[in-house]
Each structure stands twice: as structure tokens, then as C-alpha cells.
Design a protein around this motif. Sequence first.
Motif, PDB file in Angstrom:
ATOM      1  N   PRO A   1       1.984   0.972   3.409  1.00 23.19           N
ATOM      2  CA  PRO A   1       2.638   1.634   4.554  1.00 23.19           C
ATOM      3  C   PRO A   1       3.850   0.862   5.051  1.00 23.19           C
ATOM      4  O   PRO A   1       3.873  -0.376   5.031  1.00 23.19           O
ATOM      5  CB  PRO A   1       1.526   1.683   5.616  1.00 23.19           C
ATOM      6  CG  PRO A   1       0.254   1.608   4.847  1.00 23.19           C
ATOM      7  CD  PRO A   1       0.551   0.743   3.651  1.00 23.19           C
ATOM      8  N   LEU A   2       4.845   1.600   5.483  1.00 22.79           N
ATOM      9  CA  LEU A   2       6.102   0.993   5.905  1.00 22.79           C
ATOM     10  C   LEU A   2       5.904   0.069   7.095  1.00 22.79           C
ATOM     11  O   LEU A   2       6.525  -0.999   7.177  1.00 22.79           O
ATOM     12  CB  LEU A   2       7.108   2.093   6.252  1.00 22.79           C
ATOM     13  CG  LEU A   2       8.564   1.657   6.428  1.00 22.79           C
ATOM     14  CD1 LEU A   2       9.087   0.970   5.179  1.00 22.79           C
ATOM     15  CD2 LEU A   2       9.431   2.855   6.771  1.00 22.79           C
ATOM     16  N   GLU A   3       5.037   0.451   8.046  1.00 22.75           N
ATOM     17  CA  GLU A   3       4.818  -0.393   9.209  1.00 22.75           C
ATOM     18  C   GLU A   3       4.160  -1.719   8.827  1.00 22.75           C
ATOM     19  O   GLU A   3       4.396  -2.736   9.471  1.00 22.75           O
ATOM     20  CB  GLU A   3       3.969   0.339  10.252  1.00 22.75           C
ATOM     21  CG  GLU A   3       4.716   1.433  10.983  1.00 22.75           C
ATOM     22  CD  GLU A   3       6.007   0.920  11.622  1.00 22.75           C
ATOM     23  OE1 GLU A   3       5.963  -0.137  12.279  1.00 22.75           O
ATOM     24  OE2 GLU A   3       7.056   1.566  11.452  1.00 22.75           O
TER      25      GLU A   3
ATOM     26  N   TYR B   1       5.080  -7.785   8.158  1.00 24.94           N
ATOM     27  CA  TYR B   1       5.300  -9.027   7.413  1.00 24.94           C
ATOM     28  C   TYR B   1       6.747  -9.507   7.591  1.00 24.94           C
ATOM     29  O   TYR B   1       6.998 -10.719   7.724  1.00 24.94           O
ATOM     30  CB  TYR B   1       5.008  -8.802   5.929  1.00 24.94           C
ATOM     31  CG  TYR B   1       3.542  -8.654   5.603  1.00 24.94           C
ATOM     32  CD1 TYR B   1       2.630  -9.659   5.897  1.00 24.94           C
ATOM     33  CD2 TYR B   1       3.066  -7.511   4.979  1.00 24.94           C
ATOM     34  CE1 TYR B   1       1.291  -9.531   5.586  1.00 24.94           C
ATOM     35  CE2 TYR B   1       1.718  -7.370   4.667  1.00 24.94           C
ATOM     36  CZ  TYR B   1       0.839  -8.378   4.970  1.00 24.94           C
ATOM     37  OH  TYR B   1      -0.495  -8.246   4.664  1.00 24.94           O
ATOM     38  N   ALA B   2       7.686  -8.580   7.573  1.00 22.83           N
ATOM     39  CA  ALA B   2       9.089  -8.961   7.747  1.00 22.83           C
ATOM     40  C   ALA B   2       9.337  -9.548   9.131  1.00 22.83           C
ATOM     41  O   ALA B   2      10.088 -10.518   9.285  1.00 22.83           O
ATOM     42  CB  ALA B   2       9.988  -7.747   7.519  1.00 22.83           C
ATOM     43  N   GLN B   3       8.703  -8.979  10.152  1.00 26.04           N
ATOM     44  CA  GLN B   3       8.864  -9.496  11.512  1.00 26.04           C
ATOM     45  C   GLN B   3       8.321 -10.910  11.640  1.00 26.04           C
ATOM     46  O   GLN B   3       8.843 -11.718  12.420  1.00 26.04           O
ATOM     47  CB  GLN B   3       8.163  -8.568  12.504  1.00 26.04           C
ATOM     48  CG  GLN B   3       8.914  -7.268  12.766  1.00 26.04           C
ATOM     49  CD  GLN B   3       8.127  -6.311  13.632  1.00 26.04           C
ATOM     50  OE1 GLN B   3       6.904  -6.388  13.726  1.00 26.04           O
ATOM     51  NE2 GLN B   3       8.817  -5.390  14.264  1.00 26.04           N
TER      52      GLN B   3
ATOM     53  N   LEU C   1      12.749  -9.473   2.537  1.00 21.82           N
ATOM     54  CA  LEU C   1      13.937  -9.145   1.750  1.00 21.82           C
ATOM     55  C   LEU C   1      14.071  -7.629   1.584  1.00 21.82           C
ATOM     56  O   LEU C   1      15.170  -7.076   1.696  1.00 21.82           O
ATOM     57  CB  LEU C   1      13.861  -9.821   0.379  1.00 21.82           C
ATOM     58  CG  LEU C   1      13.885 -11.351   0.387  1.00 21.82           C
ATOM     59  CD1 LEU C   1      13.703 -11.895  -1.030  1.00 21.82           C
ATOM     60  CD2 LEU C   1      15.169 -11.886   0.997  1.00 21.82           C
ATOM     61  N   ARG C   2      12.943  -6.963   1.344  1.00 27.16           N
ATOM     62  CA  ARG C   2      12.984  -5.508   1.152  1.00 27.16           C
ATOM     63  C   ARG C   2      13.398  -4.786   2.444  1.00 27.16           C
ATOM     64  O   ARG C   2      14.304  -3.941   2.423  1.00 27.16           O
ATOM     65  CB  ARG C   2      11.592  -5.029   0.711  1.00 27.16           C
ATOM     66  CG  ARG C   2      11.453  -3.525   0.574  1.00 27.16           C
ATOM     67  CD  ARG C   2      12.304  -2.973  -0.528  1.00 27.16           C
ATOM     68  NE  ARG C   2      12.165  -1.525  -0.650  1.00 27.16           N
ATOM     69  CZ  ARG C   2      12.944  -0.752  -1.383  1.00 27.16           C
ATOM     70  NH1 ARG C   2      13.937  -1.274  -2.066  1.00 27.16           N
ATOM     71  NH2 ARG C   2      12.765   0.548  -1.446  1.00 27.16           N
ATOM     72  N   ILE C   3      12.770  -5.122   3.550  1.00 23.99           N
ATOM     73  CA  ILE C   3      13.093  -4.473   4.830  1.00 23.99           C
ATOM     74  C   ILE C   3      14.522  -4.816   5.245  1.00 23.99           C
ATOM     75  O   ILE C   3      15.247  -3.968   5.782  1.00 23.99           O
ATOM     76  CB  ILE C   3      12.093  -4.889   5.914  1.00 23.99           C
ATOM     77  CG1 ILE C   3      10.691  -4.376   5.579  1.00 23.99           C
ATOM     78  CG2 ILE C   3      12.521  -4.374   7.279  1.00 23.99           C
ATOM     79  CD1 ILE C   3      10.575  -2.871   5.528  1.00 23.99           C
ATOM     80  N   SER C   4      14.947  -6.049   4.992  1.00 22.33           N
ATOM     81  CA  SER C   4      16.327  -6.432   5.328  1.00 22.33           C
ATOM     82  C   SER C   4      17.335  -5.581   4.577  1.00 22.33           C
ATOM     83  O   SER C   4      18.342  -5.130   5.152  1.00 22.33           O
ATOM     84  CB  SER C   4      16.563  -7.915   5.014  1.00 22.33           C
ATOM     85  OG  SER C   4      15.768  -8.739   5.836  1.00 22.33           O
ATOM     86  N   LEU C   5      17.081  -5.322   3.292  1.00 22.61           N
ATOM     87  CA  LEU C   5      17.993  -4.503   2.509  1.00 22.61           C
ATOM     88  C   LEU C   5      18.065  -3.080   3.063  1.00 22.61           C
ATOM     89  O   LEU C   5      19.157  -2.514   3.208  1.00 22.61           O
ATOM     90  CB  LEU C   5      17.545  -4.469   1.043  1.00 22.61           C
ATOM     91  CG  LEU C   5      18.369  -3.570   0.116  1.00 22.61           C
ATOM     92  CD1 LEU C   5      19.820  -4.025   0.054  1.00 22.61           C
ATOM     93  CD2 LEU C   5      17.760  -3.526  -1.283  1.00 22.61           C
TER      94      LEU C   5
END
Length: 978
Positions: free
Chosen positions: A249-251, A256-258, A284-288
Motif C-alpha cells: 500500500p502507498l501509505e 517508511y519514507a517519512q 527513494l521511490r516516494i521522493s521520485l
Amino acid sequence: MANYELRYVGVDSLPVRLSEFDVQQYFRLSAADVAAINERFRADRRTAVAVLLVFLRACGRPLDRFSALPKMLLAHVGEALGVQPPTIATLRSLYTRRQTLYEHQLWLKDYLGLKDIDQAGSDLLVSYLSAQANEVNSVDELVTAANHWLYERKLLILGDRQVRDLARQCHAGVDAAILKAIKAVIPGNAIARCQSVVFGLHKGGSFTVLEWLKTPPKRHSPTTLAETLEKIRFLKSLEVHTWTFESIPLEKQRGYAQAIQARRPAKTRELKASSQTIELVFFLRISLLELTDMVIYQSGRRVSDLVRQAYDKTQTRQARSSVEYRERLVSIKTLVDDTSRSAEERLASIGELVADVARAANNSHAASVRQMLTEEPTRVRSLLSSLQDLNFQGRPNDNSLKLLISLKDIYAGKLTELPQDQAFPIDKPWRELVDDPDRKKALKAMEACAMVGLRKSLRRGSVWIDHSFSYRERDQMLIAPTDWAKDRERHLSILGMPADADTFLEPLLKHIEVGLQAVADAKQQGKLSVDAQGTLHLPALQALPEEIDPKRTRDLMFKQIGDVQFPDLLLEMDAQTNFSEILLARRARDERELVALYAALIAHGTEIDAKSVAAMTPQLDPDQVSVAMRALEASGRLRRANARVVEFQGRHAIAELWGSGKTASSDMMSLDASKHLWNARVDPRRRTHAAGMYTHVLDQHGIIYDQPIVLNERQAGPAIEGVVRYNDSTDRVRLSLLAVDTHGYTNPTMAISKLLGFDLCPRLRDLAERKLFLPRILEAPEGLDQVLVRDVSLGAIRKGWDELLRLAASIRSGRVSANVALQRFGSAAQGDPVHRAADQLGRLLRTLFLCDYFSNTAFRREIHTILNRGESVHQLQRAVYFGKVSPERGRRRDEMIAISGSHTLLTNLVVAWNTHRMQETVDKWRRSNQKIEDTWLARMGPAHFAHVNFRGMFKFGVSRYADMLLNQTSVPSKRIAI
């Protein structure tokens, strides 16, 4: 998990100073309870059994034997049973014999229908927690979810250690599965390379690549756009754009990115290898994805800037041309009056003066702007060149994508002229400019055409980028066609919509016929009029007669309530709602952590920054506030805390006099912001840079949904999004009506809102929008022809009905937000069958609404009242946040959401505190037989703030509420298992 009814679920002790309001909400003995206790137990045992009963029913687990019982609870039990209760007691003092306590607890289990969890139930609980672990990023949140799951199924809640062990096990299991999924997608050497590069120094400087990636964009400028594109190129060099994790899931990925975003790079390097891999990959994925959205937004603004500058230059040129035109007229008149020259000579001179007038006169203003854009080649070419690396994809027939591909080849060949022997798919308005014999000018025209067309194509979804949140392929955002064909009936059942368009249209057209007759009757009665131009006019609403008693009562009430310091208000409301427990996902461990949380709320939700809040709060230093501010960015917690506070406020009897909870209004409030904030726009009213906060205000005054938006863009998407997400919950009253102003609606929005189960009611500013749209087959009463427009196509609605339902179901299921959906199917998508169907259906629905609005004065007054109520809450919001968003804040999406959510929470806390105190005052007056009418109370509101001191030194007296707010685990629990 924010449900106010579940506030005490899972606790094993109560605060000593339990309020009367809490007793009535959670620990009340019913007549049936009293009868059962009196029948089963002798008089000296009834008080103890009653205490056990109300506690077990509210909390789902037995009461701790050593905790002191609240005096208010003992008093309530004694009054209900008709006995004299003790004023001080513990469970141990009431039960000196453990066997008796055990027997009474067994009886209570049977009476309440509670059971111990068996192996099958335990397996179901593990499955549920494993599914929840895919959505949340905290073991504490899983513990709360487990307690609620057991409580809702009438299973006795396990001990805290058992539940926590299960939560840790499920959380670790999900992490292991995610790590396995990552390794299946990304080779081990690629992960090692990412870690090596990211933790290395950026270009040999003094900071790491990770810190560089974490730095948000600055102001809106070409430099910011170039830096953001550089980050995207770097991430694509690591092959991040090829990573796909559809099963996660995206959230969860955001969580993890947060964690990386909120932590110093040195601390991230200290994580164990598995945790570091998971967090880094998703960072890295969410940042992109986020950077790609930022680039497209910034490039869109850049296009708008270039078009606006061309427009301004065109106006200046036209103004100069009008002066030159006047000078030519004077020169022509002089030539006409010059009798010293022959007629032929004068005509020749006049011909020279007007030689270029004919061509200029044929150009429209829009054509002049397009011409001006071709004279700005450098910035247009620079923008298009910088976007070449984004790998746009699109539909085969999209002209802007074809032009972008052609320009890429031209730039690669370093051509300065447009090839003569090659055909290009140019839009008709640009054809003349691109066909210019001067091929250098033709190339500039084609670049301008591609730039403007690309922006429009991205907005309507005919061009997309895979590595993006909001600009992915349009069909990927919706329910897949195969899934729609398979689950169509289930989705239609959730929407409550028929499969056939005619089944929906037939009753709608009948209602419109009735509405038209009501409008015709109102016109005959002189309640409205139509002028010669066909414009409909409504008389202004007559103000209700001013009553002195309600005003005096309101003033007297707030005088009796008295002034309050903001820290005291926060503490009292936290004691009433435990919002801090939701924000931390657990109770605060000590006083400093709790005060830091309050300070972080103030730093996010007001114009005061972390350093200033720390200076105003003696117990804290700036670092503690900053850490707490980053914790508040955790996904969903602020929204759940707001829901808890709004539900508490709505539980008061006085709130039911203000509204039913089924209607709301929504509008944007602009917060002044620095011009150096990249997503700040100029507020057209105040002419200052600002950021938008869009809020939904319930008819009971609470803010039920908030979201940050960009100024000067349509607010229809945010309006629908708030209602859909609020109505997602099954344990609250659903909204059936939303009032908005003109900027919050479009025809497609009217249609989508109806398909999602609520009515959108706009207050239309322009009289030209008050036309009644009808299909040709519908008959209308005489006298309304001037306000009727018969151009609604029922065939278009039937043709696009299925795809329209698919779009609504996709929004309802959360696959796509209403904000993004309405952008893709909005005005930029004209010609699309779905847009046409939504537009035509929206015209019919707007006609039905206007019929009620024109003919029903009470309905019109209700809409205005709801909107005005929202405006009164906006005044309170401005009192909470009256300054400017600094350039260092609000650059990241998560931070902007935290600012909006914190601001909303602080506003809701003031509304809830006022409501609670107003209710206490009303109850006190009525007990003393002081006259106060419900009609008076209905005309008062809790959005009062003159008595609240929002500034000054912040002194939090946490010790007064320590037993209610802090996790005091110094004494081990010795409750008895049953």
C-alpha cells in the motif's frame, strides 16, 4: 481508531477526577442494569458490582485492583442504586476476598455477553493485525487496533503484554514480507550501490546525498526547477523509476519514507541492515514520485508565467498601437487638408501610412498572445529542453507528445530551423505561425505550441508519466476494466446507483418538472422576476427579526465562562478527548514529551516557529519541539485526532440545536506566505502571496476535513474529496448536503457528487449562471422561456453512463482522489465522452437545485446560514493563525499537511472547549430554574475567541491531569484474570 466511543477501550484503570460528562457518556447505569444487580446481589455488594459492570462494558477488560476509583463514578453508582457509596475506594478495599471478586466477574461476563478468545479467534486476530500492519507504521497503533477488534467482537481484551507481543510479531512479519518483495524487484548489488551513493558526499561537498535529496524545493524560479530536475535525473540513474511495488500500500511506503525524512542521516546509517534497506528503498521511490509531481507543477506555473507575460506585453503593444493609430489618423487628416499636393500624391501617401493596418486588424487578442510567445524563444526552449528527460508517454493521437518527440530530434540535431519537408501535427490556431516562410520563426512557433499543448495534455490525462502520483496514466488511476466488469454490481450497490442511465434519469426529469412549476408559481407571485435580457433576479433575503434576549444571554454566558489561557484549554480538552494519545499512538511517557507535543501543535498550527515556541515554554528547548513537529507528520494521526475532538463536541445536547450533522459547508482560507515558498500563489483579493487551506465545516461548527491546496485553482475536487473521506466511516452520520460558493462547483462536480451520494449546493455569484438547462423533450411552464437553455443531451449521458459510474466508484473506493479525478475529467478534457456525460448530467442537477433555490425561501436561507457558519469558523481560524507561513516551512507535502491539520486541530479544540463550557453553563442555569430557550441557544455559536489568550508565556500545568494523560506504569498492574 479515533472513534470517541472507544476512548477508554483497553485501559485497566481510570483517572481519579473523572468528569460528569464522561460518566454520562461511558459509565452510566441503565434501569435494566440496576434491576439485574438488585435481583442478583445483596445490598452491601451492589456498589462494587456496579463499578465492575460499567468499567468492563466501557473498557473491555477487568479493572485494576489497586487503582483508586473516581469519586464521580462512585457518586453516580450510588445515586442509581439508591445507596450511600464510599467517597474513597479501590477494588481491593471493596473486595477483601478474591474468590468473591472472581465469582462476580464471571457473572458480569455472562451478563455482558463477553467471552474469552479461543484459538480460532486468536488466528483471526493475527490475520487482522497482519492486514493492519500493511497500513500503519507503528506497533502502538497495532496494539490499539487489536484492543478495538476484541472489544467490537465482545471478546475479553488480553493483557497488554500479550497484545503487544502479537502486534510486534505481525509487524515484524510484514516487514519481512516487504523485504522479500524488495529483493525480488531490486538486485542486491543495486541496493548496495544505492546505499553507498546515498550516504556519500554530494559532489564532494560537506553534506551527504541523502541530505541533498531531503532538501525541499525553495522558491518558484527556474533555478528551483533545474535543481528538482537534477534530483530526478539522479534517482533515475539509480533505476528508481523501474521499481514497482503494487502489492505494498502507498501509505505504508510513505510511512517508511517519512521515517527517513524525520531522522538524521547518521541515525539512519545505524539501523540494522534490513530496516535500513526497507526505509531507504521507499524513501527513494516516494521522493521520485513527489519530485516528479513538483516538476510538472512548477513547469505548469512556468508556462502560465510565460503566457501571462506575453499577455501583458500584448496589452502594452496594443496600447502603443492605439496611440500610433491616432497619430496616423492625424497624419491622414493633414494629408487630406494639404491642397498643395495632387490627389494622386495624397492617396499614395495615405496608402503608405495604412499599409500594415489590414493585417494587424485581422489578428485577435489570443492570436496576438500566440505571436508574442514566438518572440520569447529562449525561455520556451529552455523549459522544453529541461523536460526532455522525463520520458512522457501518451495516447497515440496526442499532438503535444508528437511535437515533443519531434523537438527532441531537432534539439539532438542542433537544428535552428524547422525542416520544410516534414509534416507536424500542429493545432489549428498555431498553423499560420508554424507555416511561416521564415523557418526559424516557424520553429519558435512550434515550440510555443508544444509547450502550451503539453500542459493541457497533462491536465486532461492524455499524456502521463509512470513515476508520478498525480500524473500517471488516467486509466491506471481508475478501477481496471477487467475488475470493473467483474465487480460492477458490487460497486453499484455501494454507490446506490442503477446500472441503466434511464432508471436514474426518469425520476430526475420528473423532479425537474415539479421544480419548474414551482419556479413559475413563484414568478407569478412576485417572489422572483425575469428582465428583458432573460436574467433572473431574486429579492434579497429578509433578515430575521433581531432579538435582544439571545444576544444578552450569549454575552452573559461567555462572561460567566470567563477568560482562558491557551495552554489550559489544550490540557483540559486533552483530558476530555485524549487527542495526544492518538497523535503519539500511545499515552505520553512523561510531562516533557506531552508538553513538546503541545508545543509542536502550536508551532505547526500557528505562525510561531519552533524556536519561538520553545522560548515561550520554559520546560522545552527548540530541538525537542522540532522532533515533535516531525512526529506530527505521521500519516493520518492529525486527521484521527480531529475526528475525535469533533465527535466529542457533537455529543453535547447544545450541538444538536445547531444542526443535525448531515449538512456542511466548504471553503478555502488563504494563509499569508512568503513569496519564497515554491507553492505560494498571489491571493487575488489581498494581492499577497498565500497558501490555501480548504476546510469542511459541519453545521455543528466543527471542522471535519482539511487539506492544503494551491490558490487560484478550482476547488471542486477538494470539496468532493472531503465529503467522500468523511462519509467513508460507517459509525457516524453521513453528510447529505454540502454548500459551496461559486468557486467550489462545476457541472461535472454536480454530477460526481450526486453519484457519490450527496447534493452539492452552490451559492452562485454570477446571474449569468442562473440559467435552467433542459433537454428538448421536457415541457416547461409558460413564462420561463427567457431563462431556459434547451441543450442538454440525454444521449451523451447514456453513452458515458458506465464510465461515469466507474469514475465515481474509483473515487469512492479510494483508488484516486477527487482532486486528481476532476482535473483529468475537468474542462481540459472537453470532448471526452466521460466529461461530456458528467457535464450534461451536472446541468440537469444544477437546474433541479436552482428550482429549489429560486422557489423555496427557507431552503435558500438554510444554504446561506450554513455558508455563513463556515465563515464564522474562518474568523476563529485567522485568530489562531494570523501571521505568515515562513519560507522555511511548508515546502514538503507532509509538512504542509501537518500545518493544515494542526491548525484545524487547534481551531476544533477552541470550538469544543466553548461548546463544553456552554453546555455546563446551560445545565447550571436550568438546574437553578433560570429561563433559557432552545431557540436562543440555536442562534448562538461556539466560534468565539475573544476570551482566549493565544499568545504569551505557555505554562502547562500537566500535574493536574497526569493520571488522565500520562502513562504512569511505576506500579505494576495486579488485576485478576477472569
